[in-house]
Motif scaffolding. Structure first.
Motif, PDB file in Angstrom:
ATOM      1  N   PRO A 128      13.716  91.949   5.998  1.00  0.00           N
ATOM      2  CA  PRO A 128      12.293  91.302   6.003  1.00  0.00           C
ATOM      3  C   PRO A 128      12.377  89.889   6.485  1.00  0.00           C
ATOM      4  CG  PRO A 128      13.510  91.224   3.507  1.00  0.00           C
ATOM      5  CD  PRO A 128      14.266  92.035   4.578  1.00  0.00           C
ATOM      6  N   ALA A 129      11.212  89.248   6.693  1.00  0.00           N
ATOM      7  CA  ALA A 129      11.382  87.770   7.117  1.00  0.00           C
ATOM      8  C   ALA A 129       9.798  87.209   6.871  1.00  0.00           C
ATOM      9  CB  ALA A 129      11.440  87.667   8.500  1.00  0.00           C
ATOM     10  N   ALA A 130       9.762  85.872   6.697  1.00  0.00           N
ATOM     11  CA  ALA A 130       8.298  85.479   6.660  1.00  0.00           C
ATOM     12  C   ALA A 130       7.779  85.005   8.106  1.00  0.00           C
ATOM     13  CB  ALA A 130       8.591  84.036   5.899  1.00  0.00           C
ATOM     14  N   ALA A 131       8.927  84.747   8.911  1.00  0.00           N
ATOM     15  CA  ALA A 131       8.424  84.338  10.347  1.00  0.00           C
ATOM     16  C   ALA A 131       9.943  84.333  11.097  1.00  0.00           C
ATOM     17  CB  ALA A 131       7.946  83.057  10.608  1.00  0.00           C
ATOM     18  N   VAL A 132       9.643  84.513  12.478  1.00  0.00           N
ATOM     19  CA  VAL A 132      10.792  84.455  13.469  1.00  0.00           C
ATOM     20  C   VAL A 132      10.472  83.700  14.620  1.00  0.00           C
ATOM     21  CG1 VAL A 132      12.487  85.877  14.935  1.00  0.00           C
ATOM     22  CG2 VAL A 132      11.774  86.602  12.572  1.00  0.00           C
ATOM     23  N   ASP A 133      11.507  82.857  15.136  1.00  0.00           N
ATOM     24  CA  ASP A 133      10.910  81.801  16.200  1.00  0.00           C
ATOM     25  C   ASP A 133      11.493  82.646  17.379  1.00  0.00           C
ATOM     26  OD1 ASP A 133      13.495  80.951  16.744  1.00  0.00           O
ATOM     27  OD2 ASP A 133      12.945  78.927  15.950  1.00  0.00           O
ATOM     28  N   ARG A 134      10.977  82.355  18.687  1.00  0.00           N
ATOM     29  CA  ARG A 134      11.487  82.824  19.914  1.00  0.00           C
ATOM     30  C   ARG A 134      12.904  82.762  20.365  1.00  0.00           C
ATOM     31  NH1 ARG A 134       7.030  85.071  21.458  1.00  0.00           N
ATOM     32  NH2 ARG A 134       5.122  84.180  20.839  1.00  0.00           N
ATOM     33  N   SER A 135      13.847  81.890  19.464  1.00  0.00           N
ATOM     34  CA  SER A 135      14.987  81.658  19.726  1.00  0.00           C
ATOM     35  C   SER A 135      15.990  82.691  18.697  1.00  0.00           C
ATOM     36  CB  SER A 135      15.475  80.327  19.401  1.00  0.00           C
ATOM     37  OG  SER A 135      15.487  80.030  18.121  1.00  0.00           O
ATOM     38  N   GLY A 136      15.156  83.303  17.897  1.00  0.00           N
ATOM     39  CA  GLY A 136      15.754  84.476  17.137  1.00  0.00           C
ATOM     40  C   GLY A 136      16.013  83.798  15.872  1.00  0.00           C
ATOM     41  N   MET A 137      15.632  82.551  15.426  1.00  0.00           N
ATOM     42  CA  MET A 137      15.957  82.132  14.266  1.00  0.00           C
ATOM     43  C   MET A 137      14.687  82.641  13.022  1.00  0.00           C
ATOM     44  SD  MET A 137      18.480  80.548  14.194  1.00  0.00           S
ATOM     45  CE  MET A 137      18.479  79.865  12.428  1.00  0.00           C
ATOM     46  N   ARG A 138      15.256  82.986  12.101  1.00  0.00           N
ATOM     47  CA  ARG A 138      14.504  83.838  11.012  1.00  0.00           C
ATOM     48  C   ARG A 138      14.325  82.723  10.057  1.00  0.00           C
ATOM     49  NH1 ARG A 138      16.683  85.618   6.436  1.00  0.00           N
ATOM     50  NH2 ARG A 138      15.374  87.317   5.352  1.00  0.00           N
ATOM     51  N   VAL A 181      18.618  86.390  14.305  1.00  0.00           N
ATOM     52  CA  VAL A 181      18.424  87.882  14.395  1.00  0.00           C
ATOM     53  C   VAL A 181      18.255  88.306  15.775  1.00  0.00           C
ATOM     54  CG1 VAL A 181      17.103  87.889  12.044  1.00  0.00           C
ATOM     55  CG2 VAL A 181      15.770  87.743  14.315  1.00  0.00           C
ATOM     56  N   THR A 182      18.664  89.581  16.097  1.00  0.00           N
ATOM     57  CA  THR A 182      18.536  89.969  17.442  1.00  0.00           C
ATOM     58  C   THR A 182      17.179  89.939  17.988  1.00  0.00           C
ATOM     59  OG1 THR A 182      20.568  91.411  16.695  1.00  0.00           O
ATOM     60  CG2 THR A 182      19.458  91.982  18.851  1.00  0.00           C
ATOM     61  N   GLY A 183      16.190  90.340  17.071  1.00  0.00           N
ATOM     62  CA  GLY A 183      14.912  90.598  17.454  1.00  0.00           C
ATOM     63  C   GLY A 183      13.784  90.847  16.178  1.00  0.00           C
ATOM     64  N   VAL A 184      12.726  91.275  16.503  1.00  0.00           N
ATOM     65  CA  VAL A 184      11.710  91.281  15.595  1.00  0.00           C
ATOM     66  C   VAL A 184      10.974  92.767  16.078  1.00  0.00           C
ATOM     67  CG1 VAL A 184      11.135  89.044  15.268  1.00  0.00           C
ATOM     68  CG2 VAL A 184       9.877  90.253  16.930  1.00  0.00           C
ATOM     69  N   VAL A 185      10.445  93.535  14.771  1.00  0.00           N
ATOM     70  CA  VAL A 185       9.733  94.677  14.792  1.00  0.00           C
ATOM     71  C   VAL A 185       8.546  94.233  14.265  1.00  0.00           C
ATOM     72  CG1 VAL A 185       9.490  96.788  14.191  1.00  0.00           C
ATOM     73  CG2 VAL A 185      11.533  96.089  14.738  1.00  0.00           C
ATOM     74  N   THR A 186       7.186  94.586  15.125  1.00  0.00           N
ATOM     75  CA  THR A 186       6.092  94.092  14.399  1.00  0.00           C
ATOM     76  C   THR A 186       5.506  95.591  14.699  1.00  0.00           C
ATOM     77  OG1 THR A 186       4.621  93.578  16.569  1.00  0.00           O
ATOM     78  CG2 THR A 186       6.090  91.808  15.840  1.00  0.00           C
ATOM     79  N   PRO A 187       3.774  95.490  14.118  1.00  0.00           N
ATOM     80  CA  PRO A 187       3.313  96.710  14.126  1.00  0.00           C
ATOM     81  C   PRO A 187       2.810  97.096  15.604  1.00  0.00           C
ATOM     82  CG  PRO A 187       2.177  95.294  12.425  1.00  0.00           C
ATOM     83  CD  PRO A 187       3.230  94.422  13.098  1.00  0.00           C
ATOM     84  N   THR A 190       8.349  95.781  19.788  1.00  0.00           N
ATOM     85  CA  THR A 190       9.773  95.429  19.352  1.00  0.00           C
ATOM     86  C   THR A 190      10.352  94.327  20.651  1.00  0.00           C
ATOM     87  OG1 THR A 190      10.067  97.362  18.331  1.00  0.00           O
ATOM     88  CG2 THR A 190      11.893  96.141  18.809  1.00  0.00           C
ATOM     89  N   VAL A 191      10.601  93.420  19.916  1.00  0.00           N
ATOM     90  CA  VAL A 191      10.964  92.148  20.704  1.00  0.00           C
ATOM     91  C   VAL A 191      12.502  92.037  20.525  1.00  0.00           C
ATOM     92  CG1 VAL A 191      10.563  89.908  21.650  1.00  0.00           C
ATOM     93  CG2 VAL A 191       8.698  91.469  21.061  1.00  0.00           C
ATOM     94  N   THR A 192      13.240  91.912  21.729  1.00  0.00           N
ATOM     95  CA  THR A 192      14.797  91.404  21.532  1.00  0.00           C
ATOM     96  C   THR A 192      14.805  89.852  21.963  1.00  0.00           C
ATOM     97  OG1 THR A 192      15.577  93.710  21.939  1.00  0.00           O
ATOM     98  CG2 THR A 192      17.123  91.926  22.299  1.00  0.00           C
ATOM     99  N   LEU A 193      15.260  89.275  20.907  1.00  0.00           N
ATOM    100  CA  LEU A 193      15.378  87.732  21.340  1.00  0.00           C
ATOM    101  C   LEU A 193      16.639  87.297  21.752  1.00  0.00           C
ATOM    102  CD1 LEU A 193      13.005  86.883  18.274  1.00  0.00           C
ATOM    103  CD2 LEU A 193      12.275  86.907  20.686  1.00  0.00           C
ATOM    104  N   THR A 194      17.863  87.688  21.147  1.00  0.00           N
ATOM    105  CA  THR A 194      19.085  87.329  21.200  1.00  0.00           C
ATOM    106  C   THR A 194      20.071  88.372  21.328  1.00  0.00           C
ATOM    107  OG1 THR A 194      19.914  87.294  18.782  1.00  0.00           O
ATOM    108  CG2 THR A 194      18.831  85.369  19.393  1.00  0.00           C
ATOM    109  N   THR A 195      21.383  88.135  21.684  1.00  0.00           N
ATOM    110  CA  THR A 195      22.270  89.284  21.759  1.00  0.00           C
ATOM    111  C   THR A 195      23.176  89.278  20.550  1.00  0.00           C
ATOM    112  OG1 THR A 195      23.798  87.763  23.125  1.00  0.00           O
ATOM    113  CG2 THR A 195      22.290  89.165  24.131  1.00  0.00           C
TER     114      THR A 195
END
Length: 196
Positions: A128-138, A181-187, A190-195
Motif C-alpha cells: 500500500p501507499a498514500a502516494a508515489v512520486d515519479r522517481s519511485g519514492m513512496r 519502489v519499482t513502480g505503481v499499479v493504479t486502476p 501500471t508504471v515502472t519507475l525504477t529498476t
C-alpha cells in the motif's frame, strides 16, 4: 526524522486520506476492478508464482478481488501482519481465510504466523501507499513497516505500490529511511519507475 519533512508528510497524508474518503462506492468498485486487471497482467508478465499483497481497507484501491482470483489460479500470496516492534509477520492467504482486526484497526489474516523473513522468497511485493512520486519514492501511512521490510531484504524482488491514478505525483517528501519502489499499479495503468 527532520521536523519539517515530518510535517510535510503528515499534511500530505491528511489531504490524501480526505480525498480517499470522498470517493463514491461506485468509484471504489471501478477502482477495484481496474486494480485486479492491472495486477493480473503484471503477475502474468513477471511469471509470478509467489508474492506478497495486502488486504485493502474500504477507502484504498481494492486488492481483494485480485487476491481471490490469484489464489484460484494457484498463486501463493503472503499477507502482512503487524507487530509491535515495527516488523511484519506474514500469513499465507487462503480462499476462505478468516480475518481479524490488527494493531491499527485494519483487517489482517488469521492463521499460522510466518516470520518476517518468509517474504524473502517471493517473486513480487505489492504494497500500500498514500502516494508515489515519479522517481519511485513512496509515501506510506507513517509507521514504516514496508520501508523496514524492503530495506532489510537481501534480494528484493520488484516492489509495486497500489495507488489511485491521482496519487502518482511529481514529488513526495522523503527521509533517509524511505525506500523506493519499482513502480505503481493504479486502476488504469501500471508504471515502472525504477529498476530497484
Amino acid at each position: 526524522m527532520d521536523g519539517s519533512i515530518d510535517s510535510e508528510k503528515r499534511a500530505l497524508r491528511a489531504e490524501l486520506r480526505e480525498r480517499r474518503q470522498q470517493r463514491s462506492a461506485a468509484a471504489l468498485e471501478d477502482a477495484s476492478a481496474g486494480i485486479r486487471q492491472q495486477l493480473d497482467t503484471l503477475v502474468a508478465e513477471l511469471g509470478v508464482r509467489s508474492m506478497s499483497c495486502f488486504l485493502s481497507t474500504p477507502t484504498e484501491p481494492g486488492t481483494r478481488e485480485f487476491i481471490a482470483g490469484a489464489l484460484a489460479r494457484g498463486i501463493r500470496i503472503l499477507l502482512p501482519i503487524t507487530r509491535a516492534d515495527g516488523l511484519l509477520d506474514w500469513a499465507v492467504a487462503e480462499e476462505e481465510g478468516a480475518t481479524a482486526e490488527g494493531m491499527f484497526g485494519m483487517s489482517e489474516p488469521v492463521g499460522e504466523l510466518l516470520s518476517p523473513v518468509a517474504v524473502n522468497d517471493v517473486d513480487l511485493l505489492v504494497i500500500p501507499a498514500a502516494a508515489v512520486d515519479r522517481s519511485g519514492m513512496r509515501l506510506g501511512w507513517g509507521r514504516g513497516y514496508f520501508d523496514k521490510t524492503i530495506g532489510s531484504m537481501e534480494k528484493c524482488p520488484p516492489v509495486y505500490a497500489v495507488v489511485f491514478d491521482t496519487e502518482l505525483v511529481d514529488e513526495v517528501p522523503r527521509d533517509l529511511h524511505d525506500q523506493p519502489v519499482t513502480g505503481v499499479v493504479t486502476p488504469t495503468r501500471t508504471v515502472t519507475l525504477t529498476t530497484r
